[in-house]
Scaffold this motif. Structure first.
Motif, PDB file in Angstrom:
ATOM      1  N   GLU A 131     -36.892 -16.040  42.470  1.00 56.91           N
ATOM      2  CA  GLU A 131     -38.178 -16.759  42.448  1.00 56.91           C
ATOM      3  C   GLU A 131     -38.557 -17.240  43.852  1.00 56.91           C
ATOM      4  O   GLU A 131     -37.721 -17.320  44.738  1.00 56.91           O
ATOM      5  CB  GLU A 131     -38.094 -17.929  41.463  1.00 56.91           C
ATOM      6  N   ASN A 132     -39.839 -17.571  44.019  1.00 55.19           N
ATOM      7  CA  ASN A 132     -40.378 -17.966  45.313  1.00 55.19           C
ATOM      8  C   ASN A 132     -39.588 -19.144  45.921  1.00 55.19           C
ATOM      9  O   ASN A 132     -39.444 -20.192  45.303  1.00 55.19           O
ATOM     10  CB  ASN A 132     -41.850 -18.350  45.128  1.00 55.19           C
ATOM     11  N   ASP A 134     -40.216 -21.192  48.524  1.00 55.15           N
ATOM     12  CA  ASP A 134     -40.930 -22.392  48.950  1.00 55.15           C
ATOM     13  C   ASP A 134     -41.579 -23.150  47.805  1.00 55.15           C
ATOM     14  O   ASP A 134     -41.765 -24.357  47.894  1.00 55.15           O
ATOM     15  CB  ASP A 134     -42.016 -22.009  49.969  1.00 55.15           C
ATOM     16  N   TYR A 135     -41.958 -22.441  46.747  1.00 50.58           N
ATOM     17  CA  TYR A 135     -42.751 -23.092  45.700  1.00 50.58           C
ATOM     18  C   TYR A 135     -42.026 -23.178  44.350  1.00 50.58           C
ATOM     19  O   TYR A 135     -42.500 -23.830  43.442  1.00 50.58           O
ATOM     20  CB  TYR A 135     -44.097 -22.369  45.532  1.00 50.58           C
ATOM     21  N   SER A 136     -40.892 -22.500  44.190  1.00 54.14           N
ATOM     22  CA  SER A 136     -40.135 -22.627  42.942  1.00 54.14           C
ATOM     23  C   SER A 136     -38.727 -23.145  43.234  1.00 54.14           C
ATOM     24  O   SER A 136     -38.371 -24.250  42.842  1.00 54.14           O
ATOM     25  CB  SER A 136     -40.062 -21.289  42.211  1.00 54.14           C
ATOM     26  N   GLN A 137     -37.947 -22.358  43.987  1.00 54.07           N
ATOM     27  CA  GLN A 137     -36.566 -22.772  44.288  1.00 54.07           C
ATOM     28  C   GLN A 137     -36.509 -24.143  44.944  1.00 54.07           C
ATOM     29  O   GLN A 137     -35.636 -24.948  44.648  1.00 54.07           O
ATOM     30  CB  GLN A 137     -35.912 -21.760  45.233  1.00 54.07           C
ATOM     31  N   PHE A 138     -37.441 -24.407  45.858  1.00 53.95           N
ATOM     32  CA  PHE A 138     -37.448 -25.658  46.624  1.00 53.95           C
ATOM     33  C   PHE A 138     -37.430 -26.882  45.715  1.00 53.95           C
ATOM     34  O   PHE A 138     -36.854 -27.914  46.049  1.00 53.95           O
ATOM     35  CB  PHE A 138     -38.687 -25.687  47.534  1.00 53.95           C
ATOM     36  N   PHE A 139     -38.064 -26.762  44.548  1.00 50.51           N
ATOM     37  CA  PHE A 139     -38.178 -27.913  43.657  1.00 50.51           C
ATOM     38  C   PHE A 139     -37.050 -28.014  42.637  1.00 50.51           C
ATOM     39  O   PHE A 139     -37.056 -28.890  41.791  1.00 50.51           O
ATOM     40  CB  PHE A 139     -39.535 -27.879  42.944  1.00 50.51           C
ATOM     41  N   GLY A 140     -36.092 -27.076  42.704  1.00 52.26           N
ATOM     42  CA  GLY A 140     -34.898 -27.208  41.876  1.00 52.26           C
ATOM     43  C   GLY A 140     -34.991 -26.627  40.481  1.00 52.26           C
ATOM     44  O   GLY A 140     -34.127 -26.874  39.642  1.00 52.26           O
ATOM     45  N   ILE A 141     -36.029 -25.833  40.220  1.00 53.15           N
ATOM     46  CA  ILE A 141     -36.132 -25.253  38.876  1.00 53.15           C
ATOM     47  C   ILE A 141     -35.203 -24.047  38.779  1.00 53.15           C
ATOM     48  O   ILE A 141     -35.133 -23.222  39.683  1.00 53.15           O
ATOM     49  CB  ILE A 141     -37.595 -24.890  38.518  1.00 53.15           C
ATOM     50  N   GLN A 370     -35.479   0.052  30.175  1.00 48.76           N
ATOM     51  CA  GLN A 370     -36.337  -0.855  30.932  1.00 48.76           C
ATOM     52  C   GLN A 370     -35.481  -1.869  31.679  1.00 48.76           C
ATOM     53  O   GLN A 370     -34.619  -2.517  31.110  1.00 48.76           O
ATOM     54  CB  GLN A 370     -37.280  -1.618  29.988  1.00 48.76           C
ATOM     55  N   SER A 371     -35.725  -1.965  32.976  1.00 44.46           N
ATOM     56  CA  SER A 371     -34.971  -2.902  33.794  1.00 44.46           C
ATOM     57  C   SER A 371     -35.990  -3.707  34.583  1.00 44.46           C
ATOM     58  O   SER A 371     -37.033  -3.173  34.951  1.00 44.46           O
ATOM     59  CB  SER A 371     -34.067  -2.055  34.707  1.00 44.46           C
ATOM     60  N   MET A 372     -35.740  -5.001  34.795  1.00 45.02           N
ATOM     61  CA  MET A 372     -36.740  -5.759  35.558  1.00 45.02           C
ATOM     62  C   MET A 372     -36.148  -6.747  36.546  1.00 45.02           C
ATOM     63  O   MET A 372     -35.014  -7.181  36.425  1.00 45.02           O
ATOM     64  CB  MET A 372     -37.739  -6.467  34.624  1.00 45.02           C
ATOM     65  N   SER A 373     -36.952  -7.060  37.553  1.00 36.53           N
ATOM     66  CA  SER A 373     -36.585  -8.055  38.565  1.00 36.53           C
ATOM     67  C   SER A 373     -37.338  -9.330  38.231  1.00 36.53           C
ATOM     68  O   SER A 373     -38.544  -9.269  37.984  1.00 36.53           O
ATOM     69  CB  SER A 373     -37.024  -7.587  39.949  1.00 36.53           C
ATOM     70  N   GLY A 374     -36.652 -10.473  38.244  1.00 38.13           N
ATOM     71  CA  GLY A 374     -37.306 -11.738  37.924  1.00 38.13           C
ATOM     72  C   GLY A 374     -37.939 -11.650  36.547  1.00 38.13           C
ATOM     73  O   GLY A 374     -37.390 -11.036  35.630  1.00 38.13           O
ATOM     74  N   ILE A 375     -39.119 -12.259  36.396  1.00 37.02           N
ATOM     75  CA  ILE A 375     -39.843 -12.197  35.119  1.00 37.02           C
ATOM     76  C   ILE A 375     -40.931 -11.138  35.281  1.00 37.02           C
ATOM     77  O   ILE A 375     -42.065 -11.454  35.606  1.00 37.02           O
ATOM     78  CB  ILE A 375     -40.400 -13.579  34.734  1.00 37.02           C
TER      79      ILE A 375
ATOM     80  N   PRO B  15     -49.866 -21.228  45.322  1.00 36.83           N
ATOM     81  CA  PRO B  15     -49.779 -21.274  46.772  1.00 36.83           C
ATOM     82  C   PRO B  15     -50.882 -20.448  47.441  1.00 36.83           C
ATOM     83  O   PRO B  15     -51.428 -19.536  46.816  1.00 36.83           O
ATOM     84  CB  PRO B  15     -48.403 -20.635  47.065  1.00 36.83           C
ATOM     85  N   PRO B  16     -51.194 -20.771  48.717  1.00 40.38           N
ATOM     86  CA  PRO B  16     -52.233 -20.006  49.401  1.00 40.38           C
ATOM     87  C   PRO B  16     -51.879 -18.519  49.484  1.00 40.38           C
ATOM     88  O   PRO B  16     -50.711 -18.169  49.564  1.00 40.38           O
ATOM     89  CB  PRO B  16     -52.281 -20.631  50.806  1.00 40.38           C
ATOM     90  N   VAL B  17     -52.896 -17.662  49.431  1.00 44.20           N
ATOM     91  CA  VAL B  17     -52.678 -16.210  49.513  1.00 44.20           C
ATOM     92  C   VAL B  17     -53.235 -15.686  50.840  1.00 44.20           C
ATOM     93  O   VAL B  17     -54.054 -16.344  51.479  1.00 44.20           O
ATOM     94  CB  VAL B  17     -53.356 -15.469  48.332  1.00 44.20           C
ATOM     95  N   ASN B  18     -52.770 -14.542  51.253  1.00 44.29           N
ATOM     96  CA  ASN B  18     -53.267 -13.904  52.480  1.00 44.29           C
ATOM     97  C   ASN B  18     -54.549 -13.126  52.212  1.00 44.29           C
ATOM     98  O   ASN B  18     -55.424 -13.042  53.058  1.00 44.29           O
ATOM     99  CB  ASN B  18     -52.223 -12.935  53.048  1.00 44.29           C
ATOM    100  N   ILE B  19     -54.576 -12.519  51.023  1.00 46.41           N
ATOM    101  CA  ILE B  19     -55.703 -11.669  50.635  1.00 46.41           C
ATOM    102  C   ILE B  19     -56.206 -12.179  49.288  1.00 46.41           C
ATOM    103  O   ILE B  19     -55.402 -12.424  48.378  1.00 46.41           O
ATOM    104  CB  ILE B  19     -55.230 -10.205  50.482  1.00 46.41           C
ATOM    105  N   CYS B  20     -57.505 -12.352  49.147  1.00 46.68           N
ATOM    106  CA  CYS B  20     -58.064 -12.861  47.890  1.00 46.68           C
ATOM    107  C   CYS B  20     -57.710 -11.920  46.746  1.00 46.68           C
ATOM    108  O   CYS B  20     -57.954 -10.720  46.822  1.00 46.68           O
ATOM    109  CB  CYS B  20     -59.579 -13.000  47.998  1.00 46.68           C
TER     110      CYS B  20
END
Lengths: 393, 125
Positions: A131-132, A134-141, A370-375, B15-20
């Motif tokens: 997961e992202n 800066d916006y997911s891992q950073f907050f501890g989820i 079927q195989s997937m990365s993340g959700i 979060p902000p995006v680079n491309i709309c």
């Protein structure tokens, strides 16, 4: 136009999924492939290692060369693929395409992962790497909590009760109870799943795939490389397709739909000239219960919100219309993250060549993996068929 | 919560995006997200990721902001039992996790009830 080159899986190898405390990544990779490599007259043209977490779990980078060295493959080009839980699916997709592109005649895909040496907080961190940052891992989820948010929304939207969601772990564990290489050879009742310890409400511990060590490999070869005799015991990769999606499920316009899975499955079936009705079994990325439900619905195997009811009615059992996770899937066989997609290939190979013992799907001609990365941030879908039974050769 | 907005089609992102994502324009300007939102989903996370042990168990929510943007955030000051799909929440500025190895302090947004307990008591006084 010349017909596209066909790619076959000629052999497989794997270890039991579970605890391999006493072995390194390289050693379990060796255990999985030693028979295969010993019996092959020449080394493969390339090896692709599928692994998601070696830097964190084993302080080991440069994994391609490390594993190639351990398998005595000096001189063979070695690559490593990392795509979180989809690493194995991604490596298979790339290996097949390398051969189809004419660059290689044989590629050994080796999935390998070690998770059991990590303490629980580190395991949570490792699983969340998909997961992202800066916006997911950073907050501890945790990844379990991320899945829980999706599961609650799914249950709320379609009025699915906790008990109904439990149908999928029940199916998975029924299948893993007779699978020799599975981490958990144990059946659970619906009530046991529903009442197991809460991990991230509404998800219970029995909704979540267990952490395991394991290695699995598959030898991909071009049709020219196989004798007509060898071809009779090989499985053909009829299609392999991949698609990517917005990483955060909650940014997608349709949150309860897996667009990458849908696109990859549709493309793969089209290339294989098959309809879903002709697929005899599916190996799914079922690491959390709601992922199984949404994947099935996104591929059109169940109506929206109906997958749990279909599972409870037996549609996805070994003797049902569309058997899924025939050796227990991520949930019952175990989930060695980066290797999981290669285990799926091994299991589909065993189904199609009728080596599945108690877990055999009768007359299995075509399988979809079927195989997937993340959700569903990336999805990889392969359609496989057995040369001896597809009636195409 | 600094996101951005497409100058061409007015779509807003966090979060902000680079491309709309709506019109593919790269002409985007920073935009502060509204602090008010509602809960679309929530969970009680029993086991902690490394660095968050002291906050165990943590509550997380999928929040839809008043401008329609959706994000995942920790929910604080909200009794878990009273959380519901549709509950109104408001962004608050908080310390996120244990201090880093060099003593750095991590701050960020979390979401709490529309009126914080302090505001509520101030009103009552």
């Amino acid at each position: 136009m010349t017909a596209a080159l066909s790619v076959f899986i000629s052999r497989i190898g794997y270890t039991k999924v579970g605890d391999h405390w006493d072995k390194s990544l390289s050693e379990i990779a060796f255990q999985a492939s030693k028979v295969l490599l010993k019996e092959e007259a020449s080394p493969p043209d390339a090896i692709i290692i599928a692994n998601a977490l070696s830097e964190l779990s084993s302080s080991q980078g440069n994994l391609a060369a490390i594993v190639a060295d351990a398998l005595d493959l000096k001189g063979v080009p070695a690559y490593r693929v990392e795509a979180a839980g989809g690493s194995g699916g991604s490596a298979i997709n790339l290996g097949v395409n390398l051969i189809k592109g004419g660059q290689m005649e044989s590629v050994l895909v080796m999935g390998v992962e070690k998770m059991r040496d990590l303490d629980p907080a580190k395991v949570m961190q490792a699983q969340g790497l998909s997961e992202n940052a800066d916006y997911s891992q950073f907050f501890g989820i945790s990844i379990a909590a991320m899945n829980a948010l999706l599961a609650r929304m799914y249950m709320h939207e379609y009025d699915v009760t906790r008990e109904k969601l439990s149908a999928f772990p029940v199916v998975a564990h029924k299948n893993s109870s007779t699978a020799e290489h599975a981490q958990f050879r144990k059946k659970f009742t619906n009530e046991e799943v529903s009442r197991s310890e809460a991990v991230a409400d509404p998800l219970r511990v029995l909704d979540c795939a267990p952490v395991g060590d394991g290695a699995a490999c598959a030898l991909l070869v071009s049709e020219d490389k196989l004798s007509s005799e060898q071809r009779k015991s090989a499985v053909e990769v009829l299609a392999t397709e991949s698609s990517s999606n917005l990483v955060n499920f909650f940014e997608r316009p349709k949150m309860l739909h897996f667009g990458a899975t849908e696109v990859a499955a549709q493309k793969a079936l089209k290339k294989a000239h098959l309809s879903m009705e002709e697929i005899d079994f599916l190996e799914l990325h079922d690491s959390y219960s709601e992922l199984t439900a949404i994947s099935l619905e996104s591929m059109g195997l169940s109506k929206q919100g109906e997958a749990c009811n279909d599972a409870a009615a037996g549609r996805f059992d070994l003797n049902g219309q569309f058997p899924i996770s025939t050796f227990g899937g991520m949930k019952g066989r175990g989930y060695p993250v980066g290797a999981a997609g290669v285990y799926q290939i091994c299991e589909a190979f065993m189904q199609l060549t009728e080596r599945s013992g108690f877990n055999q799907v009768p007359n299995a001609r075509f399988g979809l993996v079927q195989s997937m990365s993340g959700i569903d941030s990336s999805a990889y879908v392969h359609v496989l068929g057995f040369a001896g039974r597809t009636g195409r050769n | 919560m600094l996101g951005n907005k497409c100058e061409k089609c007015q779509a807003e992102f966090f979060p902000p995006v680079n491309i709309c994502r709506a019109c593919k324009s790269i002409d985007l300007k920073p935009l502060e997200m509204p602090g008010a939102g509602k809960i679309l989903s929530y969970t009680l996370q029993k086991e902690s990721v490394a660095g968050f042990e002291e906050q165990e168990p943590m509550v997380f929510g999928l929040v839809e902001l008043s401008n329609g943007v959706r994000l995942v955030a920790q929910i604080v000051d909200f009794p878990y039992e009273s959380l519901k799909i549709g509950s109104k929440v408001k962004a608050v500025f908080r310390r996120v996790k244990a201090d880093g190895p060099s003593g750095q302090i991590y701050y960020g947004y979390k979401f709490g009830p529309p009126r914080s307990p302090r505001e509520t008591s101030a009103t009552e006084e």
